[in-house]
Design an enzyme around this catalytic site. Structure first.
Site, PDB file in Angstrom:
ATOM      1  N   SER A  50      -3.384  11.654  -0.555  1.00 45.17           N
ATOM      2  CA  SER A  50      -2.655  10.425  -0.210  1.00 45.17           C
ATOM      3  C   SER A  50      -3.076   9.882   1.148  1.00 45.17           C
ATOM      4  O   SER A  50      -2.826   8.715   1.450  1.00 45.17           O
ATOM      5  CB  SER A  50      -1.146  10.659  -0.245  1.00 45.17           C
ATOM      6  OG  SER A  50      -0.799  11.685   0.665  1.00 45.17           O
ATOM      7  N   GLY A  51      -3.717  10.710   1.955  1.00 42.59           N
ATOM      8  CA  GLY A  51      -4.216  10.241   3.245  1.00 42.59           C
ATOM      9  C   GLY A  51      -5.281   9.169   3.104  1.00 42.59           C
ATOM     10  O   GLY A  51      -5.574   8.441   4.056  1.00 42.59           O
ATOM     11  N   ASN A  54       1.742  13.937   5.654  1.00 40.91           N
ATOM     12  CA  ASN A  54       0.874  12.875   6.198  1.00 40.91           C
ATOM     13  C   ASN A  54       1.421  11.461   6.038  1.00 40.91           C
ATOM     14  O   ASN A  54       1.169  10.611   6.903  1.00 40.91           O
ATOM     15  CB  ASN A  54      -0.529  12.961   5.581  1.00 40.91           C
ATOM     16  CG  ASN A  54      -0.525  12.941   4.079  1.00 40.91           C
ATOM     17  OD1 ASN A  54       0.040  13.835   3.447  1.00 40.91           O
ATOM     18  ND2 ASN A  54      -1.118  11.934   3.493  1.00 40.91           N
ATOM     19  N   GLN A  79      -6.933  18.288   4.037  1.00 40.31           N
ATOM     20  CA  GLN A  79      -6.104  17.079   4.024  1.00 40.31           C
ATOM     21  C   GLN A  79      -5.829  16.546   2.622  1.00 40.31           C
ATOM     22  O   GLN A  79      -6.700  16.549   1.754  1.00 40.31           O
ATOM     23  CB  GLN A  79      -6.774  15.993   4.882  1.00 40.31           C
ATOM     24  CG  GLN A  79      -6.881  16.420   6.326  1.00 40.31           C
ATOM     25  CD  GLN A  79      -7.440  15.357   7.249  1.00 40.31           C
ATOM     26  OE1 GLN A  79      -8.199  15.697   8.141  1.00 40.31           O
ATOM     27  NE2 GLN A  79      -7.080  14.097   7.067  1.00 40.31           N
ATOM     28  N   GLY A 101       0.820  -1.216   0.000  1.00 40.53           N
ATOM     29  CA  GLY A 101       0.000   0.000   0.000  1.00 40.53           C
ATOM     30  C   GLY A 101       0.848   1.258   0.000  1.00 40.53           C
ATOM     31  O   GLY A 101       2.081   1.200  -0.082  1.00 40.53           O
ATOM     32  N   SER A 102       0.198   2.406   0.098  1.00 37.33           N
ATOM     33  CA  SER A 102       0.958   3.658  -0.021  1.00 37.33           C
ATOM     34  C   SER A 102       1.848   3.893   1.194  1.00 37.33           C
ATOM     35  O   SER A 102       2.976   4.363   1.053  1.00 37.33           O
ATOM     36  CB  SER A 102       0.040   4.852  -0.298  1.00 37.33           C
ATOM     37  OG  SER A 102      -0.819   5.079   0.767  1.00 37.33           O
ATOM     38  N   VAL A 103       1.385   3.560   2.392  1.00 39.50           N
ATOM     39  CA  VAL A 103       2.248   3.719   3.567  1.00 39.50           C
ATOM     40  C   VAL A 103       3.342   2.644   3.547  1.00 39.50           C
ATOM     41  O   VAL A 103       4.509   2.920   3.864  1.00 39.50           O
ATOM     42  CB  VAL A 103       1.422   3.666   4.873  1.00 39.50           C
ATOM     43  CG1 VAL A 103       2.330   3.700   6.094  1.00 39.50           C
ATOM     44  CG2 VAL A 103       0.426   4.828   4.927  1.00 39.50           C
ATOM     45  N   HIS A 158      -0.891  17.687   5.072  1.00 45.29           N
ATOM     46  CA  HIS A 158      -2.156  18.164   5.666  1.00 45.29           C
ATOM     47  C   HIS A 158      -1.934  19.547   6.283  1.00 45.29           C
ATOM     48  O   HIS A 158      -1.041  19.741   7.119  1.00 45.29           O
ATOM     49  CB  HIS A 158      -2.618  17.220   6.785  1.00 45.29           C
ATOM     50  CG  HIS A 158      -3.038  15.856   6.313  1.00 45.29           C
ATOM     51  ND1 HIS A 158      -3.271  15.526   5.001  1.00 45.29           N
ATOM     52  CD2 HIS A 158      -3.303  14.721   7.022  1.00 45.29           C
ATOM     53  CE1 HIS A 158      -3.643  14.254   4.915  1.00 45.29           C
ATOM     54  NE2 HIS A 158      -3.665  13.743   6.129  1.00 45.29           N
ATOM     55  N   CYS A 204      -2.782  10.577  10.871  1.00 46.22           N
ATOM     56  CA  CYS A 204      -1.887  11.541  10.204  1.00 46.22           C
ATOM     57  C   CYS A 204      -2.226  12.998  10.500  1.00 46.22           C
ATOM     58  O   CYS A 204      -1.321  13.836  10.603  1.00 46.22           O
ATOM     59  CB  CYS A 204      -1.891  11.289   8.706  1.00 46.22           C
ATOM     60  SG  CYS A 204      -3.527  11.068   7.992  1.00 46.22           S
TER      61      CYS A 204
HETATM   62  P1  NAP Z   1      -3.552   1.161   1.333  1.00 44.95           P
HETATM   63  O1  NAP Z   1      -2.744   1.902   0.310  1.00 44.95           O
HETATM   64  O2  NAP Z   1      -4.963   0.853   1.041  1.00 44.95           O
HETATM   65  O3  NAP Z   1      -2.761  -0.230   1.708  1.00 44.95           O
HETATM   66  C1  NAP Z   1      -3.359  -1.227   2.508  1.00 44.95           C
HETATM   67  C2  NAP Z   1      -2.424  -2.425   2.673  1.00 44.95           C
HETATM   68  O4  NAP Z   1      -3.135  -3.424   3.451  1.00 44.95           O
HETATM   69  C3  NAP Z   1      -2.003  -3.106   1.371  1.00 44.95           C
HETATM   70  O5  NAP Z   1      -0.669  -3.528   1.460  1.00 44.95           O
HETATM   71  C4  NAP Z   1      -2.913  -4.342   1.309  1.00 44.95           C
HETATM   72  O6  NAP Z   1      -2.346  -5.441   0.604  1.00 44.95           O
HETATM   73  C5  NAP Z   1      -3.023  -4.691   2.768  1.00 44.95           C
HETATM   74  N1  NAP Z   1      -4.198  -5.540   3.006  1.00 44.95           N
HETATM   75  C6  NAP Z   1      -5.491  -5.292   2.650  1.00 44.95           C
HETATM   76  N2  NAP Z   1      -6.289  -6.343   3.003  1.00 44.95           N
HETATM   77  C7  NAP Z   1      -5.461  -7.264   3.578  1.00 44.95           C
HETATM   78  C8  NAP Z   1      -5.662  -8.558   4.133  1.00 44.95           C
HETATM   79  N3  NAP Z   1      -6.886  -9.140   4.170  1.00 44.95           N
HETATM   80  N4  NAP Z   1      -4.599  -9.221   4.641  1.00 44.95           N
HETATM   81  C9  NAP Z   1      -3.355  -8.666   4.605  1.00 44.95           C
HETATM   82  N5  NAP Z   1      -3.096  -7.443   4.064  1.00 44.95           N
HETATM   83  C10 NAP Z   1      -4.131  -6.753   3.571  1.00 44.95           C
HETATM   84  O7  NAP Z   1      -3.566   1.984   2.711  1.00 44.95           O
HETATM   85  P2  NAP Z   1      -2.493   3.049   3.283  1.00 44.95           P
HETATM   86  O8  NAP Z   1      -2.868   4.444   2.950  1.00 44.95           O
HETATM   87  O9  NAP Z   1      -1.132   2.559   2.944  1.00 44.95           O
HETATM   88  O10 NAP Z   1      -2.761   2.926   4.857  1.00 44.95           O
HETATM   89  C11 NAP Z   1      -2.331   1.813   5.615  1.00 44.95           C
HETATM   90  C12 NAP Z   1      -2.739   2.009   7.060  1.00 44.95           C
HETATM   91  O11 NAP Z   1      -2.104   3.189   7.578  1.00 44.95           O
HETATM   92  C13 NAP Z   1      -4.255   2.211   7.239  1.00 44.95           C
HETATM   93  O12 NAP Z   1      -4.659   1.607   8.422  1.00 44.95           O
HETATM   94  C14 NAP Z   1      -4.376   3.729   7.302  1.00 44.95           C
HETATM   95  O13 NAP Z   1      -5.538   4.145   7.986  1.00 44.95           O
HETATM   96  C15 NAP Z   1      -3.107   4.113   8.040  1.00 44.95           C
HETATM   97  N6  NAP Z   1      -2.599   5.471   7.780  1.00 44.95           N
HETATM   98  C16 NAP Z   1      -2.514   5.973   6.521  1.00 44.95           C
HETATM   99  C17 NAP Z   1      -2.002   7.255   6.317  1.00 44.95           C
HETATM  100  C18 NAP Z   1      -1.874   7.893   4.968  1.00 44.95           C
HETATM  101  O14 NAP Z   1      -1.514   9.101   4.916  1.00 44.95           O
HETATM  102  N7  NAP Z   1      -2.133   7.189   3.860  1.00 44.95           N
HETATM  103  C19 NAP Z   1      -1.558   7.986   7.410  1.00 44.95           C
HETATM  104  C20 NAP Z   1      -1.629   7.431   8.684  1.00 44.95           C
HETATM  105  C21 NAP Z   1      -2.144   6.176   8.854  1.00 44.95           C
HETATM  106  P3  NAP Z   1      -2.791  -5.831  -0.915  1.00 44.95           P
HETATM  107  O15 NAP Z   1      -2.122  -4.827  -1.814  1.00 44.95           O
HETATM  108  O16 NAP Z   1      -2.251  -7.201  -1.082  1.00 44.95           O
HETATM  109  O17 NAP Z   1      -4.279  -5.736  -0.957  1.00 44.95           O
END
Ligand code: NAP
Length: 349
Positions: free
Chosen positions: A175-176, A324, A172, A13-15, A239, A145
């Site tokens: 990418s969040g 973020n 915000q 994922g993006s993080v 943000h 974030c």
């Molecule tokens: P994302 O891009 O949607 O990535 C989600 C990740 O979770 C992917 O690697 C995905 O793998 C994996 N995943 C989904 N379903 C799964 C399952 N059943 N079993 C195992 N892995 C699974 O989300 P993100 O933005 O990176 O955010 C990740 C976390 O950090 C979230 O909880 C989010 O709330 C938090 N966060 C994000 C930000 C931000 O700015 N983006 C900031 C702070 C906190 P696949 O590719 O294989 O589906």
């Protein structure tokens, strides 16, 4: 001394990608395993992910085979960037199996004895993990974030003058919302005045972070009233938050600015590799801070503050900006891990 191996859960994922970008050449940690969902498992990382970072994907990561998020990994330290729909159970399984889990997901942020850490703000809360029910394992969480930038700016104010109430309105970045996030037709030429679940997080998380560690290994929440309104805007990263504050003891504008620019804490004293030399910068220019210009300050780990002025409803108002996905996610988590390492909380050192 060799580096400490770490695994990334949610690596695709993006993080997760931001973790890889930031850990590609880290002096303490080395990424040795990548894990994601069943659909990505068994594939080479370069085939399982859609790499969207500015730096190119390091070859060694691209060739790694993605594993499932099951607690049979070799690395005893795991950084979690898992989607919140699955993070709760998976992270708990890892902690029960003796892994140290440092998570970006919201699921365990309010669990008893689980610290919610911003290393400059509440490093003492790491003590809470000694009271956890996971034996040699533990869960440590990173705040939301948008909470991180806000609380970095509030901490010196709370410490020096006391805070009574806070009102915050956010702008915000896209990418969040993770990748691929919002459909382009929803966000181009637009602002969306709703981000699911965000306002309650911003109103509650700061109270735990700014709260006091108690004798039961938990936190007595800070007594501050917070109201938040969250908006998604067409910015890639960073943000921006418009904040109004009412103090217990109203300071002058100059005293507030000095409290911000003089603020340093354990990560700076310990000279941690990801710590910004100065956690908070103050800009006197009326049009600053801006996401495009200031989000990468101190490698994306500093908060940028500006536009401090008197407020007719509260005492003062100002603007704070933070990155973020760096300070607000992967970078913040890595800094927590560096702090755990420096304070002797990590195994196999
Ligand atoms: P994302 O891009 O949607 O990535 C989600 C990740 O979770 C992917 O690697 C995905 O793998 C994996 N995943 C989904 N379903 C799964 C399952 N059943 N079993 C195992 N892995 C699974 O989300 P993100 O933005 O990176 O955010 C990740 C976390 O950090 C979230 O909880 C989010 O709330 C938090 N966060 C994000 C930000 C931000 O700015 N983006 C900031 C702070 C906190 P696949 O590719 O294989 O589906």
């Amino acid at each position: 001394m060799g580096k400490i191996g770490v695994a990334i859960l949610g690596a695709t994922g993006s993080v997760g990608q931001k973790f890889l970008e930031l850990l590609a050449d880290h002096p303490i940690f080395e990424v040795t395993e990548l894990a994601a969902s069943e659909k990505s498992a068994e594939k080479k990382y370069k085939d399982a992910t859609n790499w969207i970072m500015q730096k190119s994907l390091p070859k060694n990561f691209g060739e790694m085979i993605v594993k499932e998020c099951k607690p049979n990994l070799n690395s005893k330290i795991v950084f979690s960037a898992l989607d919140a729909s699955v993070a709760g159970d998976i992270e708990e399984d890892f902690a029960k199996a003796g892994y140290i889990v440092i998570s970006n997901a919201r699921n365990h942020r309010y669990d008893a004895n689980v610290p919610l850490i911003i290393p400059e703000v509440n490093p003492d809360h790491l003590e809470m993990i000694k009271y956890q029910k996971y034996g040699s394992g533990a869960i440590i969480t990173n705040p939301n974030c948008s909470t991180i930038g806000l609380v970095l700016a509030l901490k010196p104010l709370q410490k020096n003058f006391g805070l009574e109430s806070v009102n915050v309105v956010t702008l915000q970045a896209i990418s969040g919302a993770g990748y691929p996030g919002l459909p382009s037709m929803d966000i181009i030429d637009n602002s969306i005045p709703f981000i699911g679940g965000e306002e309650p997080k911003m109103e509650k998380e700061p109270l735990k972070i700014l709260g006091k560690l108690n004798a039961k290994g938990d936190v007595d929440f800070a007594n501050i009233k917070i109201s938040a309104q969250c908006n998604r805007v067409a910015v890639n990263d960073g943000h921006l938050e418009n904040v109004q504050v009412k103090f217990v003891k109203k300071p002058s504008a100059q005293e507030i600015i000095e409290a911000w620019i003089n603020f340093k804490s354990e990560p700076q004293q310990l000279n941690l590799p990801s710590a910004p030399k100065q956690p908070i910068y103050y800009f006197y220019e009326d049009k600053y801070p801006q996401p495009k210009i200031h989000r990468n300050l101190e490698n994306g780990m500093a908060a940028s503050v500006g536009r401090l002025r008197e407020c007719s409803l509260f005492d003062f108002k100002f603007v704070v900006l933070s990155h973020n996905t760096v300070r607000g996610a992967a970078g913040g988590t890595i800094l927590i891990a560096e702090l755990l390492h420096a304070k002797g909380y990590l195994p196999n050192e």
